[in-house]
Design an enzyme around this catalytic site. Structure first.
Site, mmCIF file in Angstrom:
data_model
loop_
_atom_site.group_PDB
_atom_site.id
_atom_site.type_symbol
_atom_site.label_atom_id
_atom_site.label_comp_id
_atom_site.label_asym_id
_atom_site.label_seq_id
_atom_site.Cartn_x
_atom_site.Cartn_y
_atom_site.Cartn_z
ATOM 1 N N GLU A 154 6.878 -22.237 -3.292
ATOM 2 C CA GLU A 154 6.338 -22.147 -1.927
ATOM 3 C C GLU A 154 5.363 -23.306 -1.725
ATOM 4 O O GLU A 154 4.200 -23.234 -2.095
ATOM 5 C CB GLU A 154 5.647 -20.800 -1.691
ATOM 6 C CG GLU A 154 5.293 -20.598 -0.213
ATOM 7 C CD GLU A 154 4.480 -19.335 0.068
ATOM 8 O OE1 GLU A 154 3.858 -18.784 -0.850
ATOM 9 O OE2 GLU A 154 4.456 -18.931 1.241
ATOM 10 N N ALA A 165 -2.913 -20.227 4.343
ATOM 11 C CA ALA A 165 -3.784 -20.332 3.159
ATOM 12 C C ALA A 165 -3.265 -21.356 2.153
ATOM 13 O O ALA A 165 -3.677 -21.364 0.992
ATOM 14 C CB ALA A 165 -3.937 -18.968 2.509
ATOM 15 N N ASP A 276 1.798 -5.096 3.819
ATOM 16 C CA ASP A 276 0.598 -4.506 3.203
ATOM 17 C C ASP A 276 -0.184 -3.651 4.194
ATOM 18 O O ASP A 276 -1.152 -3.004 3.833
ATOM 19 C CB ASP A 276 -0.313 -5.607 2.622
ATOM 20 C CG ASP A 276 -0.908 -6.527 3.685
ATOM 21 O OD1 ASP A 276 -0.334 -6.601 4.793
ATOM 22 O OD2 ASP A 276 -1.933 -7.172 3.407
ATOM 23 N N ASP A 302 3.591 -10.722 -1.201
ATOM 24 C CA ASP A 302 2.860 -12.003 -1.156
ATOM 25 C C ASP A 302 1.509 -11.828 -1.872
ATOM 26 O O ASP A 302 0.491 -12.397 -1.474
ATOM 27 C CB ASP A 302 2.649 -12.461 0.292
ATOM 28 C CG ASP A 302 2.348 -13.962 0.405
ATOM 29 O OD1 ASP A 302 2.375 -14.657 -0.625
ATOM 30 O OD2 ASP A 302 2.061 -14.427 1.516
HETATM 31 ZN ZN ZN Z 1 3.207 -16.738 -0.537
#
Ligand code: ZN
Length: 426
Positions: A154, A165, A276, A302
């Protein structure tokens, strides 16, 4: 004399070893979740690490030499497959050590993951290579928890505008002289996330298709026309829907579809949601499933290294993150004890999740209103299809790997079995 004694012990050990392997493992009194239904009073037999028989009690004969586990009326589900996670149990994929891989494997097995695809993050290429090397080693070994299926790369080929992020310092355009080295050297790469609109992004997509590696659209500011070209080039999947991607744009009075609208529209694309309970409100998760259909959406965590740990300050890809209790009740996210959220210190961006995948499945039931078998599909057969392993994994069917969970009514994990081995017991 001594020699004979030694031989005898060896033979005995061998015999026992063999017997142990041959001895089938049987689950009885289970509610077995298949992609279509729940079989009450179910029996499942495991032989040599594979499911050898599955069905209702009255149709299956339990072998005499079997080791029997009474599921006491609880659910038996296929093991969860997390195709996008960075870390857990205090360890990160980018730590690039075998010890870190083991910690991640154990932390996520507690949450019901039997298979994981450790994910790298935007960093200097040498650091990514170190991490992939460890993933390749881990894939070949038997780990103490969830099994590593391969690597997900990624970054760093991402759009600056949609970095989320990902560390902006390392973002760049894909160049064959860089990524071909990585792809040539390591067979374990299952999936690459990239922004297709970058210079070289389509060429990367074509290269991944040639190698049967999943090309995934991610951290991207593309418009509809870019996405059409990306699908033609070989991109088949969209990374964490609604996170790090463009939406509807307005340019000189004209409306242009972004990645969000393109993903919802194009049947050619599968996608995944960070379920989540923080990244996406229930309304967006419902919208994605309604438009894409249940079969084309997987749940992912993730997760970062802090998954399975408590609140505090952590580092992710060189950026500082804070893990704290949910503070966004007003945005249709219900408060739940222990359901922490990870953000950058500025609190204007999530820094991945701290969930294990059982929470994602639970959320699909509690927040989205799915049945347990539909929610389980999103963590089993759907991700298995995305990475092309649905012939071996993703459902409790004869001949498939014996990756099995015992779950209670609320999708709490009671037992995790990987390839017929019990790796976690509550
Ligand atoms: Zn990720």
């Amino acid at each position: 004399m001594l020699f004979c004694f030694w031989i005898g012990v060896q033979l005995n050990c061998l015999k026992e070893g063999n017997m142990h392997e041959k001895e089938p493992l049987v689950f009885k009194n289970a509610r077995i979740i298949t992609p279509m239904r729940v079989i009450d009073n179910g029996v499942l037999i495991v032989s040599d690490g594979k499911v050898s028989n599955v069905g209702s009690e009255d149709k299956i004969k339990i072998p005499e030499n079997a080791k029997v586990i009474d599921a006491a009326g609880k659910y038996l589900a296929p093991g969860f497959i997390d195709i996008h996670l960075h870390g857990g149990g205090g360890a990160d994929t980018m730590d690039a050590t075998e010890e870190a891989m083991e910690k991640i494997s154990v932390a996520h097995a507690k949450g019901g993951a039997t298979s994981i695809v450790p994910t790298t993050t935007s960093a200097p290429m040498d650091d990514i290579i170190k991490a992939v090397k460890v993933i390749e080693l881990a894939k070949k070994r038997t780990l103490p928890g969830a099994q590593v299926l391969g690597a997900h790369i990624e970054g760093p080929y991402f759009s600056m505008e949609q970095r989320g992020a990902q560390n902006p310092e390392f973002l760049k355009e894909p160049k064959p002289e860089e990524y071909l080295k990585l792809l040539d050297e390591y067979d374990c790469i299952l999936r690459v996330s990239a922004a297709p609109e970058l210079e070289g992004g389509l060429e990367l997509g074509r290269e991944l298709r040639r190698r049967e590696i999943v090309a995934s659209i991610a951290h991207t500011n593309a418009a509809y026309q870019d996405i059409l070209a990306a699908v033609e080039a070989g991109y088949t999947h969209v990374t964490h829907m609604y996170s790090g991607m463009s939406g509807l744009m307005r340019i000189n009075a004209y409306r242009i579809s972004g990645v969000i609208e393109s993903t919802l529209l194009l049947d050619e694309l599968t996608t995944e949601v960070i379920a989540d309970g923080h990244h996406l409100p229930p309304s967006l998760m419902k919208l994605i499933i309604k438009v894409k259909s249940l079969d084309k959406v997987s749940v992912i965590t993730d997760a970062i290294s802090a998954a399975g740990l408590g609140p505090g300050k952590y580092s992710i890809g060189g950026l500082n993150a804070i893990v704290e209790a949910n503070v966004a009740k007003e945005f249709e996210i219900p408060e739940e004890e222990g359901n922490y959220v990870a953000k950058l210190l500025t609190r204007d961006s999530f820094a991945g999740s701290v969930a294990t995948i059982d929470r994602c499945v639970r959320n699909m039931i509690k927040l989205v209103g799915l049945s347990i078998q539909d929610a389980v599909k999103m963590a089993t057969i759907n991700p298995a299809k995305v990475i092309g392993l649905d012939e071996k994994k993703g459902s409790l069917a004869e001949g498939k790997d014996a990756d099995i969970l015992i779950l209670d009514e609320d999708v709490n994990v009671i037992m995790t079995i990987v390839g017929g081995r019990i790796v976690y017991r509550k």
